[in-house]
Motif scaffolding. Structure first.
Motif, PDB file in Angstrom:
ATOM      1  N   SER A 171     118.980  25.126  22.104  1.00 36.40           N
ATOM      2  CA  SER A 171     119.694  24.139  20.535  1.00 36.40           C
ATOM      3  C   SER A 171     118.800  24.739  19.744  1.00 36.40           C
ATOM      4  N   ASN A 172     117.810  25.503  20.011  1.00 34.81           N
ATOM      5  CA  ASN A 172     117.338  26.566  18.591  1.00 34.81           C
ATOM      6  C   ASN A 172     117.057  27.662  18.986  1.00 34.81           C
ATOM      7  N   ARG A 173     117.292  27.720  17.815  1.00 36.16           N
ATOM      8  CA  ARG A 173     117.806  29.240  17.462  1.00 36.16           C
ATOM      9  C   ARG A 173     116.759  30.721  17.619  1.00 36.16           C
ATOM     10  N   ASP A 174     115.874  29.885  17.907  1.00 39.41           N
ATOM     11  CA  ASP A 174     114.460  30.447  17.720  1.00 39.41           C
ATOM     12  C   ASP A 174     114.263  31.471  18.780  1.00 39.41           C
ATOM     13  N   LEU A 175     114.584  30.583  20.338  1.00 39.50           N
ATOM     14  CA  LEU A 175     114.378  30.360  21.397  1.00 39.50           C
ATOM     15  C   LEU A 175     115.198  31.395  22.080  1.00 39.50           C
ATOM     16  N   ALA A 176     115.145  32.431  23.145  1.00 38.38           N
ATOM     17  CA  ALA A 176     116.262  32.820  23.283  1.00 38.38           C
ATOM     18  C   ALA A 176     116.510  32.679  24.910  1.00 38.38           C
ATOM     19  N   PRO A 177     118.171  32.241  25.694  1.00 40.30           N
ATOM     20  CA  PRO A 177     117.513  32.379  26.965  1.00 40.30           C
ATOM     21  C   PRO A 177     116.752  34.244  27.854  1.00 40.30           C
ATOM     22  N   CYS A 178     116.825  33.463  29.510  1.00 46.17           N
ATOM     23  CA  CYS A 178     115.519  34.529  29.539  1.00 46.17           C
ATOM     24  C   CYS A 178     116.671  36.007  30.307  1.00 46.17           C
ATOM     25  N   ASN A 179     117.940  35.113  30.418  1.00 46.29           N
ATOM     26  CA  ASN A 179     118.521  36.381  31.171  1.00 46.29           C
ATOM     27  C   ASN A 179     118.076  36.197  32.393  1.00 46.29           C
ATOM     28  N   GLN A 180     117.313  35.617  33.331  1.00 45.03           N
ATOM     29  CA  GLN A 180     117.380  35.941  34.379  1.00 45.03           C
ATOM     30  C   GLN A 180     118.043  35.306  35.424  1.00 45.03           C
ATOM     31  N   ARG A 181     118.180  34.876  36.468  1.00 50.77           N
ATOM     32  CA  ARG A 181     118.576  34.439  37.472  1.00 50.77           C
ATOM     33  C   ARG A 181     118.546  33.577  37.952  1.00 50.77           C
ATOM     34  N   ILE A 182     119.007  32.330  38.373  1.00 52.66           N
ATOM     35  CA  ILE A 182     118.959  31.336  39.455  1.00 52.66           C
ATOM     36  C   ILE A 182     119.605  30.809  41.531  1.00 52.66           C
ATOM     37  N   HIS A 183     118.999  31.066  42.095  1.00 53.61           N
ATOM     38  CA  HIS A 183     119.906  30.993  43.512  1.00 53.61           C
ATOM     39  C   HIS A 183     119.427  29.696  44.132  1.00 53.61           C
ATOM     40  N   LEU A 184     120.959  29.291  44.792  1.00 56.81           N
ATOM     41  CA  LEU A 184     120.228  28.210  45.434  1.00 56.81           C
ATOM     42  C   LEU A 184     119.926  28.712  47.202  1.00 56.81           C
ATOM     43  N   MET A 185     119.697  28.362  48.287  1.00 49.82           N
ATOM     44  CA  MET A 185     119.423  28.668  49.852  1.00 49.82           C
ATOM     45  C   MET A 185     119.077  27.673  50.266  1.00 49.82           C
ATOM     46  N   ALA A 186     120.265  26.708  51.062  1.00 53.03           N
ATOM     47  CA  ALA A 186     120.196  25.983  51.640  1.00 53.03           C
ATOM     48  C   ALA A 186     120.494  26.316  53.379  1.00 53.03           C
ATOM     49  N   HIS A 187     119.792  25.942  54.007  1.00 55.91           N
ATOM     50  CA  HIS A 187     119.411  25.843  55.688  1.00 55.91           C
ATOM     51  C   HIS A 187     119.474  24.374  57.015  1.00 55.91           C
ATOM     52  N   SER A 188     120.918  24.699  57.322  1.00 57.35           N
ATOM     53  CA  SER A 188     121.258  24.093  58.587  1.00 57.35           C
ATOM     54  C   SER A 188     121.126  22.677  58.375  1.00 57.35           C
ATOM     55  N   MET A 189     120.608  21.484  57.944  1.00 60.11           N
ATOM     56  CA  MET A 189     120.827  20.662  57.779  1.00 60.11           C
ATOM     57  C   MET A 189     119.807  20.359  56.472  1.00 60.11           C
ATOM     58  N   GLY A 190     119.391  21.507  56.040  1.00 56.72           N
ATOM     59  CA  GLY A 190     119.894  21.708  54.270  1.00 56.72           C
ATOM     60  C   GLY A 190     120.755  21.308  53.233  1.00 56.72           C
ATOM     61  N   ASN A 191     122.134  21.564  53.926  1.00 60.27           N
ATOM     62  CA  ASN A 191     122.858  21.785  53.514  1.00 60.27           C
ATOM     63  C   ASN A 191     123.451  20.024  53.079  1.00 60.27           C
ATOM     64  N   ARG A 192     123.137  19.066  53.950  1.00 62.36           N
ATOM     65  CA  ARG A 192     123.285  17.687  53.647  1.00 62.36           C
ATOM     66  C   ARG A 192     123.041  17.232  53.141  1.00 62.36           C
ATOM     67  N   VAL A 193     121.273  17.609  52.584  1.00 63.68           N
ATOM     68  CA  VAL A 193     121.119  17.398  50.811  1.00 63.68           C
ATOM     69  C   VAL A 193     122.167  18.224  50.036  1.00 63.68           C
ATOM     70  N   LEU A 194     122.764  19.156  49.755  1.00 63.35           N
ATOM     71  CA  LEU A 194     122.501  19.658  48.929  1.00 63.35           C
ATOM     72  C   LEU A 194     124.328  18.811  48.908  1.00 63.35           C
ATOM     73  N   GLN A 195     124.580  18.399  50.620  1.00 65.96           N
ATOM     74  CA  GLN A 195     126.269  17.972  50.481  1.00 65.96           C
ATOM     75  C   GLN A 195     126.102  16.255  49.642  1.00 65.96           C
ATOM     76  N   SER A 196     124.977  15.984  49.201  1.00 65.62           N
ATOM     77  CA  SER A 196     124.659  14.510  49.111  1.00 65.62           C
ATOM     78  C   SER A 196     124.269  14.592  47.622  1.00 65.62           C
ATOM     79  N   MET A 197     123.511  15.487  46.854  1.00 61.51           N
ATOM     80  CA  MET A 197     124.090  16.086  45.831  1.00 61.51           C
ATOM     81  C   MET A 197     125.067  16.120  45.632  1.00 61.51           C
ATOM     82  N   LEU A 198     125.743  17.007  45.578  1.00 65.24           N
ATOM     83  CA  LEU A 198     127.425  17.308  45.749  1.00 65.24           C
ATOM     84  C   LEU A 198     128.275  16.431  45.110  1.00 65.24           C
TER      85      LEU A 198
END
Length: 376
Positions: free
Chosen positions: A202-229
Motif C-alpha cells: 500500500s506504500n508506493r515506495d515499495l514495489a512487488p518483486c514479481n516473482q511467483r509462489i507455488h503450492l505442492m501437496a503430496h498424498s495426505m498433505g492434500n487433506r491439510v490443504l483441504q482443511s485450509m480451503l
C-alpha cells in the motif's frame, strides 16, 4: 536461497542442547512456529553416520527457530524496509522482526534483488512422517527444486505437521485428525501473507518483486490443504499462487464439486492447478479400501467432474512413467512417489513451475482438452 519450516509441532528442549527444537511427538499445538534451515554448515552424512542412533534432529540438518514477533502485523517490516531504502529513518532492524515478519522480510529482500526467476515453493508432505523424516525430506527437496537449474524455485517453505511415524494403516486415522488441525495453521499463514501484501505494498515506495509462489501437496498433505480451503471464504481469497500441484492426492475424487466446498476454491487462489495421478497407486488403493469406505481417491481415479474448471485445472496421468531415479521396492510397488522416483514426472513438474503452456509441455500426450498422459 532459503529453506523455512512452518510447523505446529510441539516445541521441546532436548537434553544437552541450548536451543529449542521441534518435537518428534505425534502431537500438534494450536499455533505454528517458523524456523530457518542452515545449509551453510551442512555436510552430506556418511552411510555410517546415518545408521547411528544420534542421527536425529540437528545432526540431520541444522535449523533455528525464529523468535515470536513483539507486535502483530507488518508495519515494523515496512519500517525496516523504508529505513534500508533511506526513505524513513528508524532504529528498527531485521533483528527486531520475528515469526512470519522475519520470513516474509527475507523472502521479499531476496526475491526483489534479482531479475532472474526466484520462486517460492510451499510443500505439504503426506502421512507417516516424523520430524526427522521431514528433515531428510527437506534435503531431498532442496536437491530436487533448488539445486537443479531446470527448476525456477529458489526458496522452499516446508509445511511440517505431526503425522504418525508408522505406516500401519490404523495410524492413518490419527493422521487424518492431525491434518485437519494443521490446515488451520496453513489458513493463518495465508491470511498473514495477504495482510503482509496489503501492509507493505500500500506504500508506493515499495514495489512487488514479481516473482511467483507455488503450492505442492503430496498424498495426505492434500487433506491439510483441504482443511485450509474449508475455512477460507471465497470473498476473502486473493489469487496469490501461480501453480498448484496435487501429487497422488489422498482425498475423495469429488473434492472439486461445489458440495465439498474445498478444492473448488483453488481456481480462485491459483493461476493453474495440476492433478498428478497414477492409476496403479497401491498406497491410495489401500487407503480407498481400508480407511475411506470405498471412496475413490483423487490421486488414483482422477476428479469426478471438472467441466466448470477445465480452463484452469489439468489432469496429468503418470501411470506409465518409469522409476528411473529411485527404483527400490517401495517406489516400484507403491507407485505413489513419482515426483521423487521418476525423471519423467520431475521434467513435467519443472515445466509446469516455469509456466509453460500445458499444451506445449514436452513428454506428454494430449487425451482431451485438459487431460494429459506422460509418455516415455
Amino acid at each position: 536461497m532459503a529453506v523455512y519450516i512452518l510447523s505446529n509441532r510441539k516445541i521441546v528442549r532436548h537434553k544437552g542442547e541450548k536451543e529449542d527444537s521441534f518435537s518428534n511427538d505425534e502431537y500438534s499445538i494450536p499455533n505454528f512456529r517458523i524456523a530457518k534451515c542452515d545449509f551453510d554448515t551442512y555436510k552430506e552424512p556418511t552411510a555410517a553416520a546415518k545408521k547411528k542412533k544420534e542421527y536425529t534432529n540437528r545432526n540431520i540438518l541444522s535449523y533455528k527457530l525464529f523468535s515470536e514477533p513483539e507486535k502483530q502485523g507488518y508495519q515494523e517490516v515496512l519500517e525496516v524496509l523504508q529505513n534500508e531504502k533511506g526513505i524513513k529513518k528508524s532504529t528498527l532492524t531485521a533483528n527486531n522482526l520475528g515469526g512470519t515478519q522475519r520470513m516474509f522480510y527475507e523472502l521479499y529482500k531476496n526475491m526483489a534483488s534479482t531479475k532472474d526467476r526466484s520462486d517460492v515453493l510451499i510443500f505439504i508432505h503426506g502421512y507417516a512422517y516424523d520430524f526427522d523424516d521431514e528433515l531428510k525430506a527437506i534435503i531431498d527437496l532442496k536437491k530436487l527444486f533448488i539445486d537443479n537449474p531446470a527448476s525456477p524455485v529458489e526458496h522452499i517453505l516446508f509445511v511440517s505437521w505431526p503425522a504418525s511415524s508408522s505406516i500401519v494403516p490404523l495410524t492413518y486415522f490419527d493422521d487424518k485428525a492431525s491434518s485437519i488441525n494443521s490446515g488451520s495453521s496453513l489458513m493463518r499463514l495465508f491470511y498473514f501473507y495477504t495482510q503482509f501484501l496489503k501492509d507493505i505494498f500500500s506504500n508506493r515506495d515499495l514495489a512487488p518483486c514479481n516473482q511467483r509462489i507455488h503450492l505442492m501437496a503430496h498424498s495426505m498433505g492434500n487433506r491439510v490443504l483441504q482443511s485450509m480451503l474449508y475455512s477460507l471464504k471465497k470473498e476473502n481469497i486473493l489469487r496469490v499462487i501461480d501453480q498448484v500441484l496435487l501429487l497422488n492426492a489422498d482425498v475423495t475424487y469429488k473434492v472439486f464439486e461445489d458440495s465439498e466446498d474445498s478444492f473448488n476454491k483453488l481456481p480462485l487462489l491459483a493461476n493453474r492447478v495440476s492433478i498428478y495421478l497414477n492409476r496403479k497407486d497401491t498406497i491410495l488403493g489401500i487407503s480407498q479400501f481400508t480407511k475411506n469406505i470405498l471412496t475413490p481417491r483423487l490421486g488414483k481415479n482422477g476428479p469426478s467432474d471438472l467441466d466448470q474448471f477445465k480452463d484452469i485445472v489439468s489432469v496429468i496421468d503418470c501411470t506409465f512413467v518409469k522409476d528411473d531415479v529411485l527404483n527400490s521396492f517401495k517406489y516400484e510397488v507403491g507407485n505413489h512417489w513419482g515426483y521423487l522416483s521418476s525423471s519423467m514426472v520431475q521434467n513435467d513438474i519443472y515445466q509446469n513451475l516455469y509456466g509453460v503452456d500445458r499444451n506445449l509441455i514436452t513428454g506428454r500426450s494430449k487425451d482431451n482438452e485438459n487431460i494429459f498422459t506422460i509418455i516415455s
